[in-house]
Design a protein around this motif. Structure first.
Motif, PDB file in Angstrom:
ATOM      1  N   MET A   1     -10.988  -2.521  -1.656  1.00  0.00           N
ATOM      2  CA  MET A   1     -10.604  -3.218  -2.906  1.00  0.00           C
ATOM      3  C   MET A   1     -10.120  -4.638  -2.660  1.00  0.00           C
ATOM      4  SD  MET A   1      -7.902  -1.438  -1.610  1.00  0.00           S
ATOM      5  CE  MET A   1      -7.956   0.186  -2.360  1.00  0.00           C
ATOM      6  N   PHE A   2     -10.046  -5.065  -1.407  1.00  0.00           N
ATOM      7  CA  PHE A   2      -9.539  -6.402  -1.107  1.00  0.00           C
ATOM      8  C   PHE A   2     -10.593  -7.475  -1.386  1.00  0.00           C
ATOM      9  CE2 PHE A   2      -6.120  -5.247   2.293  1.00  0.00           C
ATOM     10  CZ  PHE A   2      -5.392  -4.582   1.319  1.00  0.00           C
TER      11      PHE A   2
ATOM     12  N   PRO B   1      -3.093   0.031   0.741  1.00  0.00           N
ATOM     13  CA  PRO B   1      -4.368   0.141   0.019  1.00  0.00           C
ATOM     14  C   PRO B   1      -4.171   0.032  -1.490  1.00  0.00           C
ATOM     15  CG  PRO B   1      -3.646   2.309   0.716  1.00  0.00           C
ATOM     16  CD  PRO B   1      -2.664   1.328   1.311  1.00  0.00           C
ATOM     17  N   LEU B   2      -3.661  -1.121  -1.910  1.00  0.00           N
ATOM     18  CA  LEU B   2      -3.405  -1.397  -3.308  1.00  0.00           C
ATOM     19  C   LEU B   2      -3.984  -2.770  -3.652  1.00  0.00           C
ATOM     20  CD1 LEU B   2       0.379  -0.369  -3.428  1.00  0.00           C
ATOM     21  CD2 LEU B   2      -1.559   1.007  -4.244  1.00  0.00           C
ATOM     22  N   ALA B   3      -4.464  -2.919  -4.858  1.00  0.00           N
ATOM     23  CA  ALA B   3      -5.033  -4.201  -5.283  1.00  0.00           C
ATOM     24  C   ALA B   3      -4.004  -5.321  -5.128  1.00  0.00           C
ATOM     25  CB  ALA B   3      -5.495  -4.109  -6.736  1.00  0.00           C
ATOM     26  N   GLY B   4      -4.425  -6.424  -4.557  1.00  0.00           N
ATOM     27  CA  GLY B   4      -3.551  -7.569  -4.372  1.00  0.00           C
ATOM     28  C   GLY B   4      -2.815  -7.616  -3.059  1.00  0.00           C
TER      29      GLY B   4
ATOM     30  N   ALA C   1      10.322  -0.714  -3.665  1.00  0.00           N
ATOM     31  CA  ALA C   1      10.446   0.502  -4.474  1.00  0.00           C
ATOM     32  C   ALA C   1       9.188   0.737  -5.304  1.00  0.00           C
ATOM     33  CB  ALA C   1      11.674   0.397  -5.375  1.00  0.00           C
ATOM     34  N   LYS C   2       8.643  -0.321  -5.883  1.00  0.00           N
ATOM     35  CA  LYS C   2       7.416  -0.207  -6.673  1.00  0.00           C
ATOM     36  C   LYS C   2       6.269   0.305  -5.816  1.00  0.00           C
ATOM     37  CE  LYS C   2       4.069  -3.012  -9.252  1.00  0.00           C
ATOM     38  NZ  LYS C   2       3.725  -4.390  -9.706  1.00  0.00           N
ATOM     39  N   HIS C   3       6.133  -0.238  -4.609  1.00  0.00           N
ATOM     40  CA  HIS C   3       5.047   0.180  -3.728  1.00  0.00           C
ATOM     41  C   HIS C   3       5.179   1.644  -3.317  1.00  0.00           C
ATOM     42  CE1 HIS C   3       3.768  -4.121  -2.350  1.00  0.00           C
ATOM     43  NE2 HIS C   3       3.279  -3.785  -3.528  1.00  0.00           N
ATOM     44  N   GLN C   4       6.404   2.091  -3.069  1.00  0.00           N
ATOM     45  CA  GLN C   4       6.594   3.490  -2.692  1.00  0.00           C
ATOM     46  C   GLN C   4       6.167   4.428  -3.821  1.00  0.00           C
ATOM     47  OE1 GLN C   4       7.317   4.554   0.424  1.00  0.00           O
ATOM     48  NE2 GLN C   4       7.189   2.367   0.881  1.00  0.00           N
ATOM     49  N   LEU C   5       6.481   4.070  -5.063  1.00  0.00           N
ATOM     50  CA  LEU C   5       6.066   4.877  -6.211  1.00  0.00           C
ATOM     51  C   LEU C   5       4.547   4.873  -6.364  1.00  0.00           C
ATOM     52  CD1 LEU C   5       8.796   3.837  -8.811  1.00  0.00           C
ATOM     53  CD2 LEU C   5       8.587   6.044  -7.649  1.00  0.00           C
ATOM     54  N   LEU C   6       3.930   3.713  -6.201  1.00  0.00           N
ATOM     55  CA  LEU C   6       2.474   3.621  -6.321  1.00  0.00           C
ATOM     56  C   LEU C   6       1.774   4.417  -5.222  1.00  0.00           C
ATOM     57  CD1 LEU C   6       2.048  -0.168  -7.212  1.00  0.00           C
ATOM     58  CD2 LEU C   6       1.563   1.787  -8.702  1.00  0.00           C
TER      59      LEU C   6
END
Length: 265
Positions: free
Chosen positions: A13-14, A202-205, A253-258
């Motif tokens: 997705m990068f 492995p997240l967009a952005g 914290a946001k990344h851990q939830l995602l």
């Protein structure tokens, strides 16, 4: 001083241009800070890949391949390294590497070989086999919740038993709000270097984080054999300096939830 991101992923997705441009910008900035320079270096820095079984970007980097809007691939005499050349001539070195998960669910980064070791091996067996082969760099990377309890005790025993062959690795995803892991401090007390890296998720952005945390080594790089010379340089731990920053608490914290949501999905 050459800047090195010792923990790099490239996920499907990068955006390739953003990934490479960001890597070059961040690593060049680290190198400029280390060298007290005002002009970006021609060699921006080094990316050490940590690829999983289903993400094998390095093997697609064939000589002459065009990437994105103008980057090109150039082979080196080494099987495990490539040059990536920007339209304006600035270069990145990319080193083949893999993220291996042991039987005990401990991660090990194996840098400098194109063949991925099998996942699921006992950690001691894996490290001993790689040490006997003597080709790759081995890094035990920090991961949230992965250096506690039994796994933490195993990592401590590995660095005690193999201190001359292992590195530890902080990553930019660890929040600056948390205390620096004790195992990192313990490893450094034994003379084991912290080869930090960005470890993009492995997240967009997340391609915008590559090179955000790096180490700089005070030595020359043999441009014909970049990995071999880099390996020799990193063995001199007194020449390694760290540059960059860890994640902000709210973003962490946001990344851990995602990531938890992604695993459940």
């Amino acid at each position: 001083m050459i800047a090195i991101d010792a923990h790099v992923h490239f996920y499907p997705m990068f955006d390739i241009d953003r990934f490479l441009d960001t890597a070059a910008t961040n690593l060049a900035a680290a190198s400029m800070a280390a060298n007290h320079a005002v002009q970006p270096p021609r060699l921006a820095g080094v990316l050490c890949m940590a690829e999983t079984a289903d993400c094998r970007w390095f093997e697609t980097l064939t000589d002459g391949l065009r990437l994105g809007s103008g980057w090109t691939v150039e082979a080196t005499p080494e099987v495990c390294s490539r040059y990536l050349i920007a339209p304006h001539g600035q270069r990145l070195i990319v080193i083949a590497g893999h993220q291996v998960v042991t039987q005990e669910n401990v991660e090990l980064l194996v840098v400098g070989q194109t063949e991925k070791p099998k996942d699921g091996q006992p950690a001691e067996h894996l490290v001993f086999g790689l040490k006997r082969a003597g080709e790759a760099l081995m890094i035990l990377p920090w991961g949230f919740g992965k250096w506690w309890g039994r796994r933490g005790a195993l990592i401590k025993s590995l660095i005690e038993a193999h201190r001359d062959n292992l590195y530890v690795g902080d990553n930019s995803g660890r929040t600056s709000f948390l205390r620096r892991p004790r195992i990192l401090e313990y490893a450094e007390s034994l003379g084991i270097a912290d080869l930090a890296g960005s470890d993009p998720l492995p997240l967009a952005g997340e391609e915008a984080t590559v090179g955000r945390l790096a180490v700089c080594v005070d030595d020359l790089i043999d441009l014909d054999h970049p990995f071999d010379s880099l390996k020799r340089s990193l063995a001199q731990t007194d020449k390694i300096r760290r540059y960059g920053r860890n994640e902000r608490p709210l973003k962490f914290a946001k990344h851990q939830l995602l990531m938890q949501a992604r695993k459940r999905a």
